[in-house]
Design a protein around this motif. Structure first.
Motif, PDB file in Angstrom:
ATOM      1  N   TYR A   1      71.492 -26.169 -44.176  1.00 40.11           N
ATOM      2  CA  TYR A   1      70.686 -25.914 -42.986  1.00 40.11           C
ATOM      3  C   TYR A   1      69.311 -25.359 -43.343  1.00 40.11           C
ATOM      4  CZ  TYR A   1      71.422 -20.860 -43.236  1.00 40.11           C
ATOM      5  OH  TYR A   1      71.417 -19.549 -43.616  1.00 40.11           O
ATOM      6  N   ALA A   2      69.160 -24.773 -44.520  1.00 40.38           N
ATOM      7  CA  ALA A   2      67.875 -24.219 -44.934  1.00 40.38           C
ATOM      8  C   ALA A   2      66.837 -25.313 -45.180  1.00 40.38           C
ATOM      9  CB  ALA A   2      68.043 -23.386 -46.200  1.00 40.38           C
ATOM     10  N   GLU A   3      67.264 -26.532 -45.416  1.00 36.91           N
ATOM     11  CA  GLU A   3      66.349 -27.643 -45.678  1.00 36.91           C
ATOM     12  C   GLU A   3      65.973 -28.399 -44.413  1.00 36.91           C
ATOM     13  OE1 GLU A   3      68.198 -30.101 -48.591  1.00 36.91           O
ATOM     14  OE2 GLU A   3      68.289 -28.512 -50.073  1.00 36.91           O
ATOM     15  N   LEU A   4      66.542 -28.014 -43.271  1.00 40.67           N
ATOM     16  CA  LEU A   4      66.329 -28.743 -42.028  1.00 40.67           C
ATOM     17  C   LEU A   4      65.614 -27.877 -40.999  1.00 40.67           C
ATOM     18  CD1 LEU A   4      69.866 -30.342 -41.777  1.00 40.67           C
ATOM     19  CD2 LEU A   4      67.774 -31.471 -42.492  1.00 40.67           C
ATOM     20  N   LEU A   5      65.002 -28.539 -40.039  1.00 41.49           N
ATOM     21  CA  LEU A   5      64.325 -27.890 -38.924  1.00 41.49           C
ATOM     22  C   LEU A   5      65.236 -27.980 -37.708  1.00 41.49           C
ATOM     23  CD1 LEU A   5      61.717 -26.745 -37.566  1.00 41.49           C
ATOM     24  CD2 LEU A   5      61.072 -29.127 -37.162  1.00 41.49           C
ATOM     25  N   ARG A   6      65.491 -26.854 -37.054  1.00 44.99           N
ATOM     26  CA  ARG A   6      66.301 -26.859 -35.841  1.00 44.99           C
ATOM     27  C   ARG A   6      65.386 -27.115 -34.659  1.00 44.99           C
ATOM     28  NH1 ARG A   6      68.393 -22.970 -31.835  1.00 44.99           N
ATOM     29  NH2 ARG A   6      70.428 -23.744 -31.164  1.00 44.99           N
ATOM     30  N   VAL A   7      65.803 -27.978 -33.749  1.00 42.62           N
ATOM     31  CA  VAL A   7      65.046 -28.257 -32.535  1.00 42.62           C
ATOM     32  C   VAL A   7      65.971 -28.052 -31.339  1.00 42.62           C
ATOM     33  CG1 VAL A   7      63.445 -29.868 -33.639  1.00 42.62           C
ATOM     34  CG2 VAL A   7      65.538 -30.741 -32.637  1.00 42.62           C
ATOM     35  N   VAL A   8      65.387 -27.632 -30.220  1.00 41.37           N
ATOM     36  CA  VAL A   8      66.134 -27.426 -28.987  1.00 41.37           C
ATOM     37  C   VAL A   8      65.350 -28.054 -27.837  1.00 41.37           C
ATOM     38  CG1 VAL A   8      67.297 -25.326 -29.739  1.00 41.37           C
ATOM     39  CG2 VAL A   8      65.114 -25.156 -28.597  1.00 41.37           C
TER      40      VAL A   8
ATOM     41  N   ALA B   1      69.655 -29.302 -32.475  1.00 38.48           N
ATOM     42  CA  ALA B   1      69.827 -30.470 -33.342  1.00 38.48           C
ATOM     43  C   ALA B   1      69.024 -30.188 -34.612  1.00 38.48           C
ATOM     44  CB  ALA B   1      69.336 -31.740 -32.661  1.00 38.48           C
ATOM     45  N   TRP B   2      69.361 -30.868 -35.684  1.00 32.82           N
ATOM     46  CA  TRP B   2      68.751 -30.607 -36.986  1.00 32.82           C
ATOM     47  C   TRP B   2      68.028 -31.848 -37.475  1.00 32.82           C
ATOM     48  CZ3 TRP B   2      69.047 -25.686 -38.822  1.00 32.82           C
ATOM     49  CH2 TRP B   2      69.935 -24.835 -38.162  1.00 32.82           C
ATOM     50  N   LEU B   3      66.861 -31.629 -38.091  1.00 33.21           N
ATOM     51  CA  LEU B   3      65.990 -32.729 -38.490  1.00 33.21           C
ATOM     52  C   LEU B   3      65.243 -32.325 -39.754  1.00 33.21           C
ATOM     53  CD1 LEU B   3      64.644 -35.468 -37.413  1.00 33.21           C
ATOM     54  CD2 LEU B   3      62.892 -33.967 -36.470  1.00 33.21           C
ATOM     55  N   HIS B   4      65.127 -33.263 -40.710  1.00 32.45           N
ATOM     56  CA  HIS B   4      64.266 -32.987 -41.862  1.00 32.45           C
ATOM     57  C   HIS B   4      62.827 -32.876 -41.359  1.00 32.45           C
ATOM     58  CE1 HIS B   4      67.429 -34.734 -44.600  1.00 32.45           C
ATOM     59  NE2 HIS B   4      67.081 -33.621 -45.221  1.00 32.45           N
TER      60      HIS B   4
ATOM     61  N   ASP C   1      60.281 -32.933 -51.157  1.00 30.30           N
ATOM     62  CA  ASP C   1      59.297 -32.263 -52.010  1.00 30.30           C
ATOM     63  C   ASP C   1      59.887 -31.957 -53.375  1.00 30.30           C
ATOM     64  OD1 ASP C   1      57.476 -32.364 -49.988  1.00 30.30           O
ATOM     65  OD2 ASP C   1      57.845 -30.311 -49.296  1.00 30.30           O
ATOM     66  N   ARG C   2      61.122 -31.472 -53.409  1.00 33.57           N
ATOM     67  CA  ARG C   2      61.743 -31.174 -54.687  1.00 33.57           C
ATOM     68  C   ARG C   2      61.973 -32.441 -55.489  1.00 33.57           C
ATOM     69  NH1 ARG C   2      66.803 -28.628 -53.523  1.00 33.57           N
ATOM     70  NH2 ARG C   2      66.274 -28.320 -51.377  1.00 33.57           N
ATOM     71  N   HIS C   3      62.355 -33.525 -54.806  1.00 36.85           N
ATOM     72  CA  HIS C   3      62.598 -34.786 -55.495  1.00 36.85           C
ATOM     73  C   HIS C   3      61.295 -35.310 -56.097  1.00 36.85           C
ATOM     74  CE1 HIS C   3      64.559 -38.501 -56.521  1.00 36.85           C
ATOM     75  NE2 HIS C   3      63.658 -39.190 -55.862  1.00 36.85           N
ATOM     76  N   GLU C   4      60.209 -35.246 -55.323  1.00 47.85           N
ATOM     77  CA  GLU C   4      58.925 -35.704 -55.825  1.00 47.85           C
ATOM     78  C   GLU C   4      58.438 -34.823 -56.964  1.00 47.85           C
ATOM     79  OE1 GLU C   4      56.313 -35.979 -52.516  1.00 47.85           O
ATOM     80  OE2 GLU C   4      57.542 -37.490 -51.526  1.00 47.85           O
ATOM     81  N   ALA C   5      58.709 -33.523 -56.914  1.00 41.80           N
ATOM     82  CA  ALA C   5      58.302 -32.631 -57.987  1.00 41.80           C
ATOM     83  C   ALA C   5      59.024 -32.963 -59.271  1.00 41.80           C
ATOM     84  CB  ALA C   5      58.559 -31.171 -57.588  1.00 41.80           C
ATOM     85  N   ARG C   6      60.276 -33.400 -59.175  1.00 45.30           N
ATOM     86  CA  ARG C   6      61.034 -33.774 -60.363  1.00 45.30           C
ATOM     87  C   ARG C   6      60.524 -35.054 -60.984  1.00 45.30           C
ATOM     88  NH1 ARG C   6      66.381 -34.502 -58.360  1.00 45.30           N
ATOM     89  NH2 ARG C   6      66.199 -33.004 -56.740  1.00 45.30           N
TER      90      ARG C   6
ATOM     91  N   THR D   1      54.680 -29.053 -46.276  1.00 46.41           N
ATOM     92  CA  THR D   1      54.598 -27.776 -46.975  1.00 46.41           C
ATOM     93  C   THR D   1      55.866 -26.945 -46.848  1.00 46.41           C
ATOM     94  OG1 THR D   1      53.636 -26.692 -45.046  1.00 46.41           O
ATOM     95  CG2 THR D   1      52.112 -27.663 -46.655  1.00 46.41           C
ATOM     96  N   VAL D   2      56.893 -27.475 -46.211  1.00 46.11           N
ATOM     97  CA  VAL D   2      58.138 -26.726 -46.070  1.00 46.11           C
ATOM     98  C   VAL D   2      58.800 -26.632 -47.431  1.00 46.11           C
ATOM     99  CG1 VAL D   2      60.429 -26.747 -45.045  1.00 46.11           C
ATOM    100  CG2 VAL D   2      58.450 -27.380 -43.685  1.00 46.11           C
ATOM    101  N   ALA D   3      59.082 -25.413 -47.857  1.00 47.01           N
ATOM    102  CA  ALA D   3      59.609 -25.177 -49.199  1.00 47.01           C
ATOM    103  C   ALA D   3      60.968 -25.814 -49.406  1.00 47.01           C
ATOM    104  CB  ALA D   3      59.697 -23.682 -49.467  1.00 47.01           C
TER     105      ALA D   3
END
Length: 137
Positions: free
Chosen positions: A50-57, A76-79, A126-131, A119-121
């Motif tokens: 859940y830390a990698e997703l944005l919660r929307v209501v 609901a949860w969304l990247h 972002d992590r995949h592209e950094a690798r 820019t979301v950490a």
């Protein structure tokens, strides 16, 4: 008359119609990669932390981002990715996930994703592209 025998149910099988709940099953030797709650992105249907997703209501027919994850109501949860947002809109996932009648305005989420999405950490992309970056030296 003997004691009544109850049918033993397999602890992993939900019922005959639904089949096996694979979120409970672990294969021998597999490593569980998520630490904490796991949610599903309504855009790409990927299950992740859940830390990698944005919660929307939904509030009064408008979908708004819940960055602090504190707003009341069904979420609901969304990247935080424009592609996942487009996929969710195309699939009409917002009204279904939020159990709302009729169309919902997603302009607030679109602005948030365009402004803060890259820019979301915790964004897995972002992590995949950094690798993928290679040291030129």
């Amino acid at each position: 008359m003997g004691p009544l025998r109850r049918a033993r149910r397999h602890p992993v099988r939900l019922n005959d119609d639904q089949g096996i709940d694979f979120s409970v099953v672990r294969r021998r030797g597999s490593v569980f990669t998520h630490d904490g709650p796991v949610r599903t992105c309504i855009g790409c249907r990927a299950r992740t932390s859940y830390a990698e997703l944005l919660r929307v209501v939904a509030v009064d027919g408008t979908v708004i981002p819940d960055t602090r994850r504190r707003l009341p109501g069904r979420g609901a949860w969304l990247h935080p990715d424009p592609q996942c947002l487009r996929n969710a809109e195309k699939r009409r996932a917002f009204p279904r996930a939020l159990r709302a009648q009729g169309a919902l305005d997603v302009e607030g989420v679109r602005e948030h994703v365009e402004r803060f999405g890259k820019t979301v950490a915790g964004s897995p992309r972002d992590r995949h592209e950094a690798r993928k970056q290679v040291d030129p030296s």
